[in-house]
Design a protein around this motif. Structure first.
Motif, PDB file in Angstrom:
ATOM      1  N   SER B  92      20.544  76.784  22.755  1.00  0.00           N
ATOM      2  CA  SER B  92      21.967  76.756  22.405  1.00  0.00           C
ATOM      3  C   SER B  92      22.845  77.072  23.604  1.00  0.00           C
ATOM      4  CB  SER B  92      22.272  77.816  21.344  1.00  0.00           C
ATOM      5  OG  SER B  92      22.082  77.290  20.071  1.00  0.00           O
ATOM      6  N   ASN B 153      29.073  76.507  18.906  1.00  0.00           N
ATOM      7  CA  ASN B 153      27.662  76.549  19.244  1.00  0.00           C
ATOM      8  C   ASN B 153      27.173  75.125  19.471  1.00  0.00           C
ATOM      9  OD1 ASN B 153      24.860  76.818  19.269  1.00  0.00           O
ATOM     10  ND2 ASN B 153      24.902  78.511  17.812  1.00  0.00           N
ATOM     11  N   ARG B 155      24.096  73.200  19.777  1.00  0.00           N
ATOM     12  CA  ARG B 155      22.649  73.358  19.547  1.00  0.00           C
ATOM     13  C   ARG B 155      21.949  72.077  19.961  1.00  0.00           C
ATOM     14  NH1 ARG B 155      18.697  75.936  17.409  1.00  0.00           N
ATOM     15  NH2 ARG B 155      19.895  77.846  17.275  1.00  0.00           N
TER      16      ARG B 155
END
Lengths: 322, 157
Positions: B92, B153, B155
Motif C-alpha cells: 500500500s 490508500n 492498494r
C-alpha cells in the motif's frame, strides 16, 4: 478478509494516541502486533487467563500507557495500548470503534502453530479463510442469506423492508424492547448472532429522544448501519418506527435520506448586526436555508445574502442527510 | 477562515457530490459513484495534461507510484501532498493531504464512512491503470467528516 482486517487495524496504526496493538488468540498469544511492547505481553496474558471465557472489555493501567482488551470473537482478543494521558472512556470508545469494523469480518480460528506477533500472519489467516470458504460454500450456501431475513411465520409479520427509517427518525422502544435486552432471551441471542454487540449498544441509546443520526454520531458509525439494525429491530417489535407507506419500500430519497446543507452560526452574537439577529439566531444547524427564510418570513435570496455576510465570522454550512 | 482556493472547482464538485447523494441509497454506493466519475475524469486528465510525459513509462515499485502521485499533485493542484507513506503497510501507498482541494470548507455531520473526496481515488486509479499498474484506491479518512486530514490508500493488486 485480510484486506478488511488490515483496514480495520490501520485505524489503530494511524491513530496518534495508539502506541501499539496486538491481535491475540484467546490463550493470550500475540498473533499480529504493531509496536506493542513485548514486556507487556505476560501481563496481558495473565489477565486473559484470569477471566477466560468471561472476558468482556477490560482495561489495564500500565507504566507504558492504558491497555484495553476486547474480545473480537470466540477465538480472538484485540489488545490496544493507548497513550497514558488518554481518557479511559475515549480509549474504550476507540477500541469499540475498531471492534465494530472487525464485526463484519469472519476471522478464522488461529492455526495451531505460528510465529508469534509476525505481520505475515495476516496472510496465514487469509489462506485459512479462503480454505474455509471453499469448503463452506458447498455445505452452507443457504444458511447465510437466510439469517438477516426475519422468518415470515405469520401473515401479519412485517419484514425490515416494510419500515421507513430516516436519519431524522426518532425510534421508540417497542413492546419487546426489554426482552431483547435481557441477556438470556432468545431475541437477544438472535440479535447477538446477527449484529454482535452493535445491536445492544444501539438499543441502549434508543431513549425516545435521540434521532437515528444522533445515535449513529455518538457511536461514530454511519447512519445506514444504525438504520439497518433498527429496521430489523422494528420487524421484531423491539423498537417502534414508522411503517413505510409505499408498497415497494423504495422511497425517492433512498436509504441515505435527503442531503441538505444547514447554516450554523458559531461566532460571537454580539458582533452580529442587530437587524440580522432574527436570521442568524435561526442558523443553529437544524434548519435549511429555506426553512430559515420561511420562519423569518424573508425571501430565500435575502437570507442567503445575510448568511454569506457572516461566513468569515463563524458561520458554517453543514452538510447532512435528513 | 481560510480563503477557498479554486472556488469554481469546489462549487462544481460540491454540485456533483450533492447530485450523487440524492440518487444513491448508501454511503458505499455514493463512494463508488464518485470513484467512477474520477475514473472517467482520469482518462481526460491523462490525455490533456503532462502527466504521461512527466512520469516513467513503466511503473513497477512503490517508489515509482509515489513519484507519480507527486507529479499528479503538482500538475493538478500545484502542490505536494503532505505525506506519502510507503512503510506502514505492505502493498500500500498512503497519501495524506492536510489541505485537500476537494473538501475545502465542507463540514458533514452524521455521514461517517463517506469519502467526500473519493473522486480523487478514481482519478489515481485510472492514471495508474494507464501506466499499467493495477491498483485499488479508496479514501480512508476525510476532513469533511471530521478527520484531521484526507488520506487515500493506494492498494497495489
Amino acid at each position: 478478509m485480510s484486506n478488511d482486517l488490515e483496514r480495520a487495524l490501520s485505524k489503530l496504526r494511524f491513530d496518534d494516541q495508539v502506541l501499539g496493538y496486538s491481535l491475540m488468540t484467546k490463550a493470550g498469544r500475540p498473533f499480529v502486533s504493531f509496536a506493542f511492547p513485548e514486556n507487556l505481553f505476560p501481563r496481558v496474558k495473565n489477565s486473559i487467563k484470569l477471566y477466560k471465557a468471561d472476558l468482556r472489555l477490560m482495561t489495564i493501567d500500565t507504566e507504558k500507557g492504558l491497555v484495553v482488551l476486547a474480545p473480537v470473537d470466540d477465538n480472538w482478543i484485540l489488545t490496544v495500548l493507548y497513550v497514558p494521558e488518554l481518557q479511559l472512556g475515549l480509549a474504550i470508545a476507540k477500541t469499540k470503534n475498531v471492534l465494530r469494523l472487525l464485526e463484519g469480518i469472519e476471522l478464522p480460528p488461529p492455526p495451531d502453530e505460528f510465529e508469534e506477533a509476525s505481520e505475515d500472519n495476516l496472510q496465514v489467516l487469509e489462506s485459512i479463510a479462503i480454505k474455509a470458504a471453499s469448503t463452506d460454500a458447498e455445505t452452507t450456501p443457504d444458511t447465510t442469506p437466510a439469517v438477516p431475513e426475519p422468518e415470515e411465520e405469520e401473515e401479519v409479520e412485517l419484514t425490515p423492508e416494510n419500515f421507513e427509517v430516516q436519519p431524522s427518525t426518532i425510534p421508540k422502544r417497542g413492546e419487546k424492547y426489554s426482552t431483547c435486552l435481557s441477556l438470556d432471551s432468545d431475541l437477544y441471542k438472535e440479535m447477538k448472532k446477527l449484529y454482535r454487540n452493535f445491536g445492544f449498544d444501539v438499543l441502549m441509546l434508543v431513549d425516545e429522544k435521540r434521532s437515528v443520526s444522533a445515535i449513529a454520531d455518538s457511536m461514530f458509525q454511519p447512519n445506514e448501519r444504525v438504520v439497518e439494525l433498527l429496521k430489523w429491530a422494528a420487524s421484531k417489535q423491539i423498537v417502534d418506527v414508522p411503517v413505510s407507506e409505499s408498497e415497494g419500500g423504495t422511497s425517492a430519497s433512498g436509504k441515505l435520506g435527503r442531503f441538505v446543507q444547514v447554516p450554523k452560526f458559531e461566532g460571537d452574537m454580539s458582533k452580529v448586526d442587530e437587524s440580522d439577529h432574527p436570521v442568524i439566531k435561526l442558523c443553529d444547524g437544524t434548519r435549511t436555508t429555506e426553512q430559515v427564510a420561511k420562519e423569518a418570513s424573508l425571501p430565500k435570496s435575502k437570507v442567503i445574502q445575510i448568511i454569506a455576510r457572516y461566513r468569515r465570522h463563524g458561520l458554517k454550512m453543514i452538510g447532512k442527510t435528513i | 477562515m481560510p480563503k477557498i482556493e479554486n472556488p469554481m472547482l469546489v462549487s462544481i464538485y460540491s454540485h456533483i457530490v450533492q447530485d450523487i447523494l440524492a440518487k444513491t441509497t448508501s454511503i458505499e454506493e455514493a463512494n463508488q459513484e464518485l470513484r467512477e466519475i474520477g475514473r472517467n475524469l482520469g482518462s481526460q486528465i491523462y490525455l490533456n495534461t503532462e502527466i504521461a510525459e512527466k512520469t516513467k513509462d513503466t511503473i513497477t515499485t512503490r517508489e515509482d507510484v509515489s513519484k507519480m502521485v507527486e507529479t499528479a499533485y503538482k500538475i493538478l493542484f500545484d502542490k505536494k501532498p503532505d505525506d506519502i507513506d510507503m512503510e506502514s503497510a505492505r502493498g500500500s501507498v498512503r497519501i495524506t493531504d492536510e489541505d485537500c482541494i476537494w473538501c475545502q470548507e465542507v463540514n458533514l455531520e452524521g455521514m461517517r464512512g463517506f469519502g467526500y473526496c473519493e473522486i480523487f481515488s478514481g482519478i489515481m486509479e485510472s492514471l495508474l491503470d494507464f501506466k499499467g499498474v493495477q491498483a485499488k484506491v479508496f479514501q480512508e479518512m476525510c476532513r469533511a467528516t471530521g478527520s484531521d486530514n484526507c488520506t487515500w490508500n493506494v492498494r497495489l493488486t
